[in-house]
Enzyme design. Structure first.
Site, PDB file in Angstrom:
ATOM      1  N   GLY A  15       0.832  -1.208   0.000  1.00 27.19           N
ATOM      2  CA  GLY A  15       0.000   0.000   0.000  1.00 27.19           C
ATOM      3  C   GLY A  15       0.861   1.250   0.000  1.00 27.19           C
ATOM      4  O   GLY A  15       1.866   1.315   0.696  1.00 27.19           O
ATOM      5  N   ARG A  89       0.620  -4.714  -5.320  1.00 32.62           N
ATOM      6  CA  ARG A  89       0.622  -5.778  -4.314  1.00 32.62           C
ATOM      7  C   ARG A  89       1.087  -7.091  -4.943  1.00 32.62           C
ATOM      8  O   ARG A  89       0.741  -8.174  -4.488  1.00 32.62           O
ATOM      9  CB  ARG A  89      -0.757  -5.911  -3.684  1.00 32.62           C
ATOM     10  CG  ARG A  89      -1.153  -4.705  -2.836  1.00 32.62           C
ATOM     11  CD  ARG A  89      -2.080  -5.073  -1.705  1.00 32.62           C
ATOM     12  NE  ARG A  89      -2.524  -3.916  -0.950  1.00 32.62           N
ATOM     13  CZ  ARG A  89      -1.945  -3.488   0.169  1.00 32.62           C
ATOM     14  NH1 ARG A  89      -0.893  -4.103   0.652  1.00 32.62           N
ATOM     15  NH2 ARG A  89      -2.420  -2.442   0.805  1.00 32.62           N
ATOM     16  N   ASP A 121       5.276  -5.509   5.920  1.00 35.89           N
ATOM     17  CA  ASP A 121       5.619  -6.892   6.220  1.00 35.89           C
ATOM     18  C   ASP A 121       5.745  -7.773   4.968  1.00 35.89           C
ATOM     19  O   ASP A 121       6.693  -8.554   4.829  1.00 35.89           O
ATOM     20  CB  ASP A 121       4.550  -7.457   7.171  1.00 35.89           C
ATOM     21  CG  ASP A 121       4.840  -8.887   7.554  1.00 35.89           C
ATOM     22  OD1 ASP A 121       6.009  -9.181   7.879  1.00 35.89           O
ATOM     23  OD2 ASP A 121       3.917  -9.724   7.512  1.00 35.89           O
ATOM     24  N   THR A 143       4.338   1.688   6.473  1.00 34.43           N
ATOM     25  CA  THR A 143       2.940   1.241   6.485  1.00 34.43           C
ATOM     26  C   THR A 143       2.179   2.125   7.446  1.00 34.43           C
ATOM     27  O   THR A 143       2.662   2.388   8.567  1.00 34.43           O
ATOM     28  CB  THR A 143       2.720  -0.236   6.893  1.00 34.43           C
ATOM     29  OG1 THR A 143       1.351  -0.396   7.317  1.00 34.43           O
ATOM     30  CG2 THR A 143       3.601  -0.722   8.028  1.00 34.43           C
ATOM     31  N   ILE A 144       1.023   2.597   7.027  1.00 37.36           N
ATOM     32  CA  ILE A 144       0.258   3.458   7.931  1.00 37.36           C
ATOM     33  C   ILE A 144      -0.222   2.669   9.139  1.00 37.36           C
ATOM     34  O   ILE A 144      -0.599   3.250  10.142  1.00 37.36           O
ATOM     35  CB  ILE A 144      -0.928   4.173   7.222  1.00 37.36           C
ATOM     36  CG1 ILE A 144      -1.995   3.182   6.748  1.00 37.36           C
ATOM     37  CG2 ILE A 144      -0.453   5.041   6.075  1.00 37.36           C
ATOM     38  CD1 ILE A 144      -3.314   3.870   6.386  1.00 37.36           C
ATOM     39  N   ASP A 145      -0.201   1.343   9.042  1.00 38.51           N
ATOM     40  CA  ASP A 145      -0.669   0.522  10.174  1.00 38.51           C
ATOM     41  C   ASP A 145       0.341   0.488  11.333  1.00 38.51           C
ATOM     42  O   ASP A 145      -0.003   0.103  12.440  1.00 38.51           O
ATOM     43  CB  ASP A 145      -0.920  -0.927   9.723  1.00 38.51           C
ATOM     44  CG  ASP A 145      -2.090  -1.036   8.766  1.00 38.51           C
ATOM     45  OD1 ASP A 145      -2.692   0.000   8.446  1.00 38.51           O
ATOM     46  OD2 ASP A 145      -2.408  -2.157   8.329  1.00 38.51           O
ATOM     47  N   ASP A 147       2.551  -1.614  12.048  1.00 37.60           N
ATOM     48  CA  ASP A 147       2.494  -2.929  12.695  1.00 37.60           C
ATOM     49  C   ASP A 147       3.727  -3.796  12.422  1.00 37.60           C
ATOM     50  O   ASP A 147       3.686  -5.009  12.598  1.00 37.60           O
ATOM     51  CB  ASP A 147       1.209  -3.675  12.274  1.00 37.60           C
ATOM     52  CG  ASP A 147       1.099  -3.871  10.771  1.00 37.60           C
ATOM     53  OD1 ASP A 147       1.996  -3.394  10.034  1.00 37.60           O
ATOM     54  OD2 ASP A 147       0.123  -4.494  10.321  1.00 37.60           O
ATOM     55  N   ARG A 180     -25.624  14.188  16.691  1.00 36.32           N
ATOM     56  CA  ARG A 180     -25.488  12.825  16.174  1.00 36.32           C
ATOM     57  C   ARG A 180     -24.243  12.137  16.728  1.00 36.32           C
ATOM     58  O   ARG A 180     -23.293  12.790  17.143  1.00 36.32           O
ATOM     59  CB  ARG A 180     -25.339  12.857  14.651  1.00 36.32           C
ATOM     60  CG  ARG A 180     -26.632  13.093  13.945  1.00 36.32           C
ATOM     61  CD  ARG A 180     -26.409  13.161  12.456  1.00 36.32           C
ATOM     62  NE  ARG A 180     -27.673  13.374  11.779  1.00 36.32           N
ATOM     63  CZ  ARG A 180     -27.815  14.062  10.662  1.00 36.32           C
ATOM     64  NH1 ARG A 180     -26.773  14.629  10.088  1.00 36.32           N
ATOM     65  NH2 ARG A 180     -29.002  14.197  10.115  1.00 36.32           N
ATOM     66  N   MET A 187      -8.285   2.614   8.941  1.00 38.78           N
ATOM     67  CA  MET A 187      -7.579   1.413   8.498  1.00 38.78           C
ATOM     68  C   MET A 187      -6.905   0.784   9.709  1.00 38.78           C
ATOM     69  O   MET A 187      -6.991   1.320  10.815  1.00 38.78           O
ATOM     70  CB  MET A 187      -6.582   1.744   7.397  1.00 38.78           C
ATOM     71  CG  MET A 187      -7.236   1.912   6.039  1.00 38.78           C
ATOM     72  SD  MET A 187      -5.997   1.994   4.722  1.00 38.78           S
ATOM     73  CE  MET A 187      -7.068   2.025   3.286  1.00 38.78           C
ATOM     74  N   ARG A 189      -5.529  -3.301   9.872  1.00 39.83           N
ATOM     75  CA  ARG A 189      -6.090  -4.656   9.733  1.00 39.83           C
ATOM     76  C   ARG A 189      -6.043  -5.457  11.017  1.00 39.83           C
ATOM     77  O   ARG A 189      -7.048  -5.951  11.491  1.00 39.83           O
ATOM     78  CB  ARG A 189      -5.226  -5.410   8.718  1.00 39.83           C
ATOM     79  CG  ARG A 189      -5.689  -5.290   7.319  1.00 39.83           C
ATOM     80  CD  ARG A 189      -4.849  -6.246   6.498  1.00 39.83           C
ATOM     81  NE  ARG A 189      -4.942  -5.901   5.106  1.00 39.83           N
ATOM     82  CZ  ARG A 189      -3.920  -5.795   4.289  1.00 39.83           C
ATOM     83  NH1 ARG A 189      -2.699  -5.995   4.736  1.00 39.83           N
ATOM     84  NH2 ARG A 189      -4.098  -5.509   3.030  1.00 39.83           N
ATOM     85  N   HIS A 290      -8.958   5.218   2.035  1.00 43.95           N
ATOM     86  CA  HIS A 290      -7.667   5.609   1.457  1.00 43.95           C
ATOM     87  C   HIS A 290      -7.322   7.079   1.637  1.00 43.95           C
ATOM     88  O   HIS A 290      -6.208   7.474   1.307  1.00 43.95           O
ATOM     89  CB  HIS A 290      -7.618   5.197  -0.017  1.00 43.95           C
ATOM     90  CG  HIS A 290      -7.620   3.712  -0.174  1.00 43.95           C
ATOM     91  ND1 HIS A 290      -8.764   2.979  -0.017  1.00 43.95           N
ATOM     92  CD2 HIS A 290      -6.623   2.835  -0.412  1.00 43.95           C
ATOM     93  CE1 HIS A 290      -8.474   1.698  -0.165  1.00 43.95           C
ATOM     94  NE2 HIS A 290      -7.184   1.580  -0.405  1.00 43.95           N
ATOM     95  N   ARG A 293      -4.235   7.388   3.459  1.00 47.84           N
ATOM     96  CA  ARG A 293      -2.949   7.144   2.793  1.00 47.84           C
ATOM     97  C   ARG A 293      -2.571   8.304   1.879  1.00 47.84           C
ATOM     98  O   ARG A 293      -1.505   8.289   1.259  1.00 47.84           O
ATOM     99  CB  ARG A 293      -3.034   5.832   1.995  1.00 47.84           C
ATOM    100  CG  ARG A 293      -3.295   4.616   2.867  1.00 47.84           C
ATOM    101  CD  ARG A 293      -2.404   3.454   2.514  1.00 47.84           C
ATOM    102  NE  ARG A 293      -2.574   3.025   1.163  1.00 47.84           N
ATOM    103  CZ  ARG A 293      -3.155   1.880   0.793  1.00 47.84           C
ATOM    104  NH1 ARG A 293      -3.622   1.066   1.706  1.00 47.84           N
ATOM    105  NH2 ARG A 293      -3.241   1.543  -0.453  1.00 47.84           N
TER     106      ARG A 293
HETATM  107  O1  F6P Z   1      -1.583  -2.477   4.911  1.00 45.07           O
HETATM  108  C1  F6P Z   1      -1.899  -1.169   4.903  1.00 45.07           C
HETATM  109  C2  F6P Z   1      -3.344  -0.947   4.602  1.00 45.07           C
HETATM  110  O2  F6P Z   1      -3.476   0.452   4.566  1.00 45.07           O
HETATM  111  C3  F6P Z   1      -4.329  -1.610   5.578  1.00 45.07           C
HETATM  112  O3  F6P Z   1      -4.591  -0.857   6.721  1.00 45.07           O
HETATM  113  C4  F6P Z   1      -5.567  -1.779   4.714  1.00 45.07           C
HETATM  114  O4  F6P Z   1      -6.365  -2.844   5.152  1.00 45.07           O
HETATM  115  C5  F6P Z   1      -4.978  -2.077   3.382  1.00 45.07           C
HETATM  116  O5  F6P Z   1      -3.722  -1.449   3.329  1.00 45.07           O
HETATM  117  C6  F6P Z   1      -5.843  -1.628   2.231  1.00 45.07           C
HETATM  118  O6  F6P Z   1      -5.244  -2.045   1.066  1.00 45.07           O
HETATM  119  P1  F6P Z   1      -5.680  -1.655  -0.421  1.00 45.07           P
HETATM  120  O7  F6P Z   1      -5.019  -0.363  -0.746  1.00 45.07           O
HETATM  121  O8  F6P Z   1      -5.108  -2.743  -1.252  1.00 45.07           O
HETATM  122  O9  F6P Z   1      -7.160  -1.533  -0.441  1.00 45.07           O
END
Ligand code: F6P
Length: 380
Positions: A15, A89, A121, A143-145, A147, A180, A187, A189, A290, A293
């Site tokens: 990503g 990917r 990863d 990675t924005i995650d 992780d 509300r 994001m 995962r 997205h 990102r």
């Molecule tokens: O792995 C990074 C990530 O941003 C995850 O948080 C998310 O699930 C995934 O990529 C989304 O991937 P794509 O851009 O393929 O939809």
């Protein structure tokens, strides 16, 4: 002194995110720095490979996937989000379509002495496998995650947290006007860093992370408790991988990607319906997706991209391969790729998450703080 020529290939894979371009720029600028070239006695050349591993699984080296990089080409790259080299990917070691031989062949034909891979990863996994096949590989974490193991920082994270914070700020005015509740799906995962730190930055009332399965009843209780205390509206952040106890993760598509990942999504809307049904309060959901990102890298990602890029070239100079550059305990360092792959750095719930409030911690200093203060160097 005879000048040695070394050809570095660089690619970004997985990503996209903010921070990749600064890293590429600083690999190029450092490798091609005229002032240190003389000292090193090495003449570097940097070749950008487009679209991640896709650029190397071609039957023969394909010129449309290659770009020669020099400081002039990359001069403005650090101001832009995404990756100027493109990404994919593509998994060269996909068991259903193993194209790793093509990658090895292309690296050989292109005369690449070193390959620098910017990724998460999955990318580090491919780099590690190539390393075991004799390729001189170096990883730069992104990675924005956030992780990835062995590093406290991965490029893209802080920019994504900024996006979450700004979007929540925007939601607050409309949420407040209409009384509300908004469930914001972020994001993340398998790791809740984005939701947790994005929620802490934006002051979310409830934060739900994959590391701690939640109870819908408890969420509703917390919401009603807030109303009784006089709150007009609430912001709830849920990581895409968060789920109620006993339930599976919510997926937006059945198919898996080339690395076998499920495509997650849907928890935000599910929870919004549950809250509306359970409390009678009008609830909407927003999926940030997205947007997190996108955008220009924040100052921190520009700086960290720079440091990671420079450190990667340091490793090339020292001919220390099979490593990922890392940031740990406030210092730039490295670790063996094999220690990174197939592992996941998740939120330590006991230390960083409040399971009663479904939110960030309310205690930061641990009882040993006094001891740690005493054992400091005393230097500022
Ligand atoms: O792995 C990074 C990530 O941003 C995850 O948080 C998310 O699930 C995934 O990529 C989304 O991937 P794509 O851009 O393929 O939809």
């Amino acid at each position: 002194m005879p000048v040695k020529k070394i050809r570095i290939g660089i690619l970004s894979s997985g990503g996209d995110c903010a921070g990749i371009n600064p890293a590429i720029k600083w690999v190029v600028k450092t490798a091609l720095d005229e002032r240190v070239r003389a000292e090193r006695g090495i003449h570097y050349e940097v070749v950008g490979i487009k679209d991640g591993w896709e650029g190397l699984v071609q039957p023969v080296p394909a010129p449309e996937y290659l770009i020669s990089l020099d400081p002039e080409v990359v001069r403005t790259w650090d101001r832009y989000g995404g990756t100027m080299l493109g990404t994919s990917r593509t998994n060269p070691y996909d068991p259903k379509n193993d194209r790793s031989r093509l990658v090895l062949n292309n690296i050989d034909k292109l005369g690449l002495d070193v390959l620098i891979a910017v990724g998460g990863d999955d990318t580090m996994g491919v780099a590690h496998k190539l390393g075991t096949e004799g390729i001189n590989v170096i990883g730069i974490p992104k990675t924005i995650d956030k992780d990835l193991c062995e590093t406290d920082y991965t490029l893209g994270f802080e920019t994504a947290v900024d996006v979450i914070t700004q979007e929540v700020d925007r939601l607050r005015t409309t949420a407040g006007s209409h009384k509300r509740i908004f469930v914001v799906e972020t994001m993340g995962r398998h790791a809740g860093w984005l939701a947790l730190e994005g929620g802490e930055s934006s002051g979310a009332y409830i934060i739900l992370i994959p590391e701690h399965d939640f109870s819908v009843d408890k969420v509703n209780e917390l919401v009603l408790e807030g109303r009784r205390a006089g709150t007009r509206y609430d912001i709830i952040l849920a990581a895409e991988g968060a789920k109620p106890a006993g339930s599976a993760e919510f997926t937006r598509e059945e198919r898996l990607d080339a690395f076998g990942h499920k495509m997650l999504g849907g928890i935000g809307e599910f929870l919004a319906r549950q809250i509306e049904d359970g409390t009678g309060l009008e609830t909407r959901s927003v999926v940030l997706s997205h947007l997190q990102r996108g955008g220009a890298p924040c100052a921190y990602d520009r700086r960290m991209g720079r440091y990671f890029g420079i450190a990667a070239v340091d490793l090339v100079n020292m001919r220390d391969f099979g490593k990922m550059v890392c940031y740990r305990d406030g210092r730039m360092t490295t670790c063996a790729l094999e220690k990174v792959v197939g592992r996941l750095k998740q939120v330590d719930v006991t230390r960083l998450y409040d399971v009663e409030r479904y939110n960030g911690r309310r205690t930061i200093l641990t009882p040993d703080y006094a001891h740690r203060e005493e054992s400091g160097t005393g230097k500022c």
